[in-house]
Write a protein that holds these residues in place. Structure first.
Motif, short mmCIF file in Angstrom:
data_model
loop_
_atom_site.label_atom_id
_atom_site.label_comp_id
_atom_site.label_asym_id
_atom_site.label_seq_id
_atom_site.Cartn_x
_atom_site.Cartn_y
_atom_site.Cartn_z
N PRO A 11 0.70 -1.21 -0.08
CA PRO A 11 0.04 0.03 -0.09
C PRO A 11 0.91 1.38 0.04
O PRO A 11 1.82 1.41 0.76
CB PRO A 11 -0.79 -0.10 1.47
CG PRO A 11 -0.54 -1.46 1.83
CD PRO A 11 0.60 -2.02 1.20
N THR A 12 0.71 2.16 -0.65
CA THR A 12 1.51 3.49 -0.95
C THR A 12 1.58 4.17 0.41
O THR A 12 2.65 4.62 0.73
CB THR A 12 0.56 4.37 -1.81
OG1 THR A 12 0.59 3.80 -3.17
CG2 THR A 12 1.40 5.84 -2.17
N ALA A 13 0.59 4.21 0.89
CA ALA A 13 0.61 5.01 2.60
C ALA A 13 1.43 4.02 3.51
O ALA A 13 2.12 4.84 4.47
CB ALA A 13 -0.80 4.98 3.24
N SER A 14 1.91 2.87 3.30
CA SER A 14 2.75 2.15 4.03
C SER A 14 4.07 1.82 3.50
O SER A 14 4.91 1.27 4.14
CB SER A 14 2.14 0.81 4.34
OG SER A 14 0.71 0.76 4.92
N ALA A 15 4.31 2.32 2.17
CA ALA A 15 5.39 1.66 1.59
C ALA A 15 6.81 2.54 2.13
O ALA A 15 7.92 1.83 2.02
CB ALA A 15 5.46 2.05 -0.02
N GLY A 16 6.65 3.68 2.66
CA GLY A 16 8.07 4.58 3.01
C GLY A 16 8.34 4.35 4.36
O GLY A 16 8.17 3.10 4.81
N ASP A 17 9.17 5.12 4.96
CA ASP A 17 9.72 4.81 6.35
C ASP A 17 9.01 5.69 7.44
O ASP A 17 9.51 5.78 8.38
CB ASP A 17 11.23 5.20 6.16
CG ASP A 17 11.66 6.58 5.99
OD1 ASP A 17 10.62 7.35 5.55
OD2 ASP A 17 12.76 7.01 5.92
N ARG A 18 7.98 6.50 6.90
CA ARG A 18 7.48 7.18 8.21
C ARG A 18 6.30 6.22 8.86
O ARG A 18 5.84 5.23 8.36
CB ARG A 18 6.50 8.50 7.04
CG ARG A 18 7.67 9.37 6.66
CD ARG A 18 6.75 10.20 5.72
NE ARG A 18 6.15 11.29 6.81
CZ ARG A 18 5.10 12.19 6.71
NH1 ARG A 18 4.84 12.27 5.52
NH2 ARG A 18 4.96 13.06 7.76
N LEU A 19 6.12 6.89 10.06
CA LEU A 19 4.98 6.12 11.06
C LEU A 19 3.80 6.77 10.99
O LEU A 19 3.86 7.84 11.28
CB LEU A 19 5.73 5.78 12.32
CG LEU A 19 7.14 5.03 12.27
CD1 LEU A 19 7.60 5.04 13.89
CD2 LEU A 19 6.91 3.55 11.88
N LEU A 20 2.80 6.05 10.92
CA LEU A 20 1.42 6.62 10.84
C LEU A 20 0.81 6.08 12.12
O LEU A 20 0.63 4.78 12.42
CB LEU A 20 0.52 6.21 9.85
CG LEU A 20 -0.85 6.62 9.83
CD1 LEU A 20 -0.67 8.25 9.52
CD2 LEU A 20 -1.39 5.99 8.64
N ALA A 21 0.25 6.97 12.97
CA ALA A 21 -0.26 6.43 14.28
C ALA A 21 -2.08 6.93 13.95
O ALA A 21 -2.23 7.88 13.55
CB ALA A 21 0.08 7.38 15.30
N ILE A 22 -2.72 5.83 14.43
CA ILE A 22 -4.25 5.95 14.51
C ILE A 22 -4.67 5.94 15.95
O ILE A 22 -4.63 4.87 16.37
CB ILE A 22 -4.91 4.87 13.32
CG1 ILE A 22 -4.21 5.27 11.93
CG2 ILE A 22 -6.40 5.16 13.38
CD1 ILE A 22 -4.89 4.14 11.25
N THR A 23 -5.50 7.03 16.02
CA THR A 23 -6.32 7.19 17.48
C THR A 23 -7.43 7.44 17.23
O THR A 23 -7.80 8.40 16.84
CB THR A 23 -5.61 8.27 18.38
OG1 THR A 23 -4.16 7.77 18.50
CG2 THR A 23 -6.14 8.15 19.68
N GLY A 24 -8.52 6.37 17.48
CA GLY A 24 -9.85 6.52 17.28
C GLY A 24 -10.13 6.61 15.85
O GLY A 24 -9.58 6.07 14.81
N SER A 25 -10.59 7.84 15.28
CA SER A 25 -10.84 8.42 14.01
C SER A 25 -9.95 8.98 13.52
O SER A 25 -10.07 9.61 12.30
CB SER A 25 -12.42 8.98 13.96
OG SER A 25 -12.26 9.97 14.46
#
Length: 82
Positions: A11-25
């Motif tokens: 997935p494009t959003a996951s392919a790089g080296d950055r960390l994505l945090a999801i809290t609730g919505s």
């Protein structure tokens, strides 16, 4: 017989080296936080190592060359829970 392993579709959003945090919505990239290398590389290396340990006939293949079957992996979602 050797089975080729093509490049993993990530997935494009996951392919790089950055960390994505999801809290609730809410979703946001974590400032200045990075994987050592891109998540795509970490996943692919882990997949190769798992096959090397259990099925040494699976080898990397960059494109549709050579004879024999090819393993295609397409990831739709990549999540890490801490």
């Amino acid at each position: 017989m050797t089975v080729g392993l093509r490049r993993v579709d990530f997935p494009t959003a996951s392919a790089g080296d950055r960390l994505l945090a999801i809290t609730g919505s809410e979703a946001a990239y974590i400032k200045d936080a990075r994987w050592v290398v891109g998540a795509e590389t970490l996943f692919t290396d882990s997949l190769r190592n798992a096959f090397a340990a259990q099925a040494p006939c699976v080898t990397p293949r960059n494109g549709p060359s050579g004879d024999g079957p090819v393993l295609n992996v397409a990831l739709r979602l990549f999540e890490i829970f801490f």
